[in-house]
Write an enzyme that holds these catalytic residues in place. Structure first.
Site, PDB file in Angstrom:
ATOM      1  N   TRP A  10       0.812  -1.224   0.000  1.00  0.00           N
ATOM      2  CA  TRP A  10       0.000   0.000   0.000  1.00  0.00           C
ATOM      3  C   TRP A  10       0.838   1.263   0.000  1.00  0.00           C
ATOM      4  CZ3 TRP A  10      -4.233  -0.132  -2.309  1.00  0.00           C
ATOM      5  CH2 TRP A  10      -5.083  -1.254  -2.216  1.00  0.00           C
ATOM      6  N   ASP A  45      -1.567   7.081   6.247  1.00  0.00           N
ATOM      7  CA  ASP A  45      -2.650   6.204   5.812  1.00  0.00           C
ATOM      8  C   ASP A  45      -2.843   5.158   6.914  1.00  0.00           C
ATOM      9  OD1 ASP A  45      -4.322   4.305   4.727  1.00  0.00           O
ATOM     10  OD2 ASP A  45      -3.109   3.919   2.936  1.00  0.00           O
ATOM     11  N   LYS A  63     -12.251  -1.479   6.668  1.00  0.00           N
ATOM     12  CA  LYS A  63     -11.483  -2.489   7.413  1.00  0.00           C
ATOM     13  C   LYS A  63     -11.890  -2.521   8.888  1.00  0.00           C
ATOM     14  CE  LYS A  63      -8.438  -2.824   3.726  1.00  0.00           C
ATOM     15  NZ  LYS A  63      -7.533  -2.056   2.891  1.00  0.00           N
TER      16      LYS A  63
HETATM   17  C1  LIG Z   1      -7.028  -1.514   1.669  1.00  0.00           C
HETATM   18  C2  LIG Z   1      -6.063  -0.383   1.766  1.00  0.00           C
HETATM   19  C3  LIG Z   1      -6.040   0.672   0.821  1.00  0.00           C
HETATM   20  C4  LIG Z   1      -6.973   0.700  -0.389  1.00  0.00           C
HETATM   21  O1  LIG Z   1      -7.998   1.577  -0.145  1.00  0.00           O
HETATM   22  P1  LIG Z   1      -9.213   1.840  -1.149  1.00  0.00           P
HETATM   23  O2  LIG Z   1     -10.261   2.373  -0.227  1.00  0.00           O
HETATM   24  O3  LIG Z   1      -9.568   0.557  -1.798  1.00  0.00           O
HETATM   25  O4  LIG Z   1      -8.752   2.869  -2.095  1.00  0.00           O
HETATM   26  C5  LIG Z   1      -5.149   1.694   1.035  1.00  0.00           C
HETATM   27  N1  LIG Z   1      -4.303   1.705   2.078  1.00  0.00           N
HETATM   28  C6  LIG Z   1      -4.284   0.711   2.988  1.00  0.00           C
HETATM   29  C7  LIG Z   1      -3.321   0.751   4.124  1.00  0.00           C
HETATM   30  C8  LIG Z   1      -5.156  -0.360   2.852  1.00  0.00           C
HETATM   31  O5  LIG Z   1      -5.145  -1.345   3.746  1.00  0.00           O
END
Ligand SMILES: *Cc1c(COP(=O)(O)O)cnc(C)c1O
Length: 379
Positions: free
Chosen positions: A110, A190, A214
């Site tokens: 990611w 993030d 998540k």
């Molecule tokens: C799943 C994930 C993403 C992807 O996010 P989207 O909402 O599908 O754009 C980005 N960063 C992390 C850390 C993730 O676990």
């Protein structure tokens, strides 16, 4: 417990995302499809301009503020486009703040996507002149993304417009156990896969983003926590929809927001506060779940093998391998026949991944470890 019922199967959902949500919340969601208590309308058909919804947004903002002990100078936003949109928005909005490049950590799948997205954002905003290219200050690519750097080994510039990292690498199963970066440089993170899973010192971040799917709710909404000081500095000329100020002023009601997804996030924050008891309690449960699974892995005489350095093992995504791809395949097939779901590793790495998001219960993890001991014993 009847393991063939669909409810039970949902309880054994270890999906990497969208992830399992607490049963008590799902019950409320189910009822709300017919009628939201006290409103008498389906959650799928309530106006985003209604007082009920505008109050719901304010309440959800407050709950996130309270869970994170945010100081008053933060805005809580509910945006669309997922974490992926944030990858490029961040670069478009803040790269101009210095003549030096923004600094990024490349710690896994990611974060490498975040770098790709940021580069696209820079190109889009014509900021990608050589001095504004972003800089990858640390990369784990060559070591197969099996460990994370400590803060002390990072060489960071005090002149960067901002510093970006991913707190939990969902695919590899790596998680920072400390806040990294310089306090003098805006810290952007993030936290999509570990947001609200444990207490954090959120006031040390200038911007945190985390999509809901998540730990917080269904796909469709992304929470952004942004410090006012940084909000004021968004690059002029950025399209209104991508400008954090637009959404801050409108309390996330600029155009039609994802009403349903925000409603579920509200229920999850209530669940965290009232049923779980807060983030410290959530962390305790999450640590116990992870401990339970890692203990089994560590005592399996290398039948189950963790692929990442012990110090950086994630409490949210437990990744491991079996002695051969054939055994991994057999493991997944057998697990599915036993009612487990979502245990296949990310398509980019294979192997096995058990995601232990907030909504996964300790009991479910115990059932998984029992299954894993039995599987190994019966080989
Ligand atoms: C799943 C994930 C993403 C992807 O996010 P989207 O909402 O599908 O754009 C980005 N960063 C992390 C850390 C993730 O676990």
């Amino acid at each position: 417990m009847n393991s063939s019922s669909s409810t039970t199967r949902n309880l054994l959902n270890f999906s990497g995302g969208p992830g399992a949500l607490a049963e008590s919340v799902l019950q409320q969601v189910k009822a709300s499809i017919e009628s939201v208590p006290g409103i008498g309308l389906s959650i799928l058909g309530i106006s985003h301009r209604s007082k009920w919804f505008t109050d719901l947004v304010l309440d959800t903002e407050e709950r996130i503020r309270s869970l994170l002990s945010l100081s008053k100078d933060y805005h809580v936003l509910f945006l669309q486009g997922g974490a992926t949109q944030q990858f490029s928005t961040v670069a478009m909005a803040f790269s101009h703040l210095s003549k030096h490049p923004a600094e990024y950590l490349d710690t896994g799948y990611w974060s490498s996507k975040s770098i790709e997205g940021a580069n696209q954002g820079l190109a889009q905003s014509e900021l990608q002149r050589s001095n504004l290219d972003l800089k990858v200050t640390w990369s784990g690519r060559e070591t197969g993304y099996s460990k994370l750097p400590s803060n002390s080994e990072l060489e960071l510039s005090a002149h960067a417009p901002y510093f970006h990292y991913v707190s939990n690498e969902t695919v590899e199963g790596l998680q920072f156990k400390e806040i990294v970066g310089l306090d003098s440089v805006p810290r952007i993170c993030d936290m999509s896969s570990d947001f609200l899973s444990a207490p954090i010192d959120a006031n040390r971040f200038s911007l945190i983003y985390a999509h809901a799917q998540k730990n917080l709710g269904p796909a469709g909404v992304t929470v952004v926590v942004i410090k006012d000081e940084l909000l004021k500095l968004v690059r002029p000329g950025i399209p209104a929809f991508l400008d954090y100020r637009t959404h801050a002023q409108a309390h996330s009601n600029f155009n039609t927001p994802p009403v349903f997804a925000i409603y579920v996030v509200n229920l999850i924050t209530k669940w965290l506060m009232q049923e779980v008891g807060g983030l410290a309690e959530m962390q305790e449960i999450n640590l116990e779940k992870a401990q339970c699974l890692y203990d089994l892995i560590d005592h399996s005489e290398n039948f189950y093998k963790s692929t990442v350095s012990k110090a950086n093992r994630s409490t949210m995504n437990v990744t491991f391998r079996l002695p051969s791809p054939e055994l991994e395949q057999a493991f997944i097939i057998k697990s599915e026949s036993m009612g487990f779901s979502g245990l296949g590793g990310h398509r980019s790495v294979g192997g096995i991944r058990a995601s232990l998001y907030n909504g996964v219960t300790l009991n479910a993890v115990r059932e998984l470890t029992q299954f894993m001991s039995d599987f190994r014993a019966n080989i």
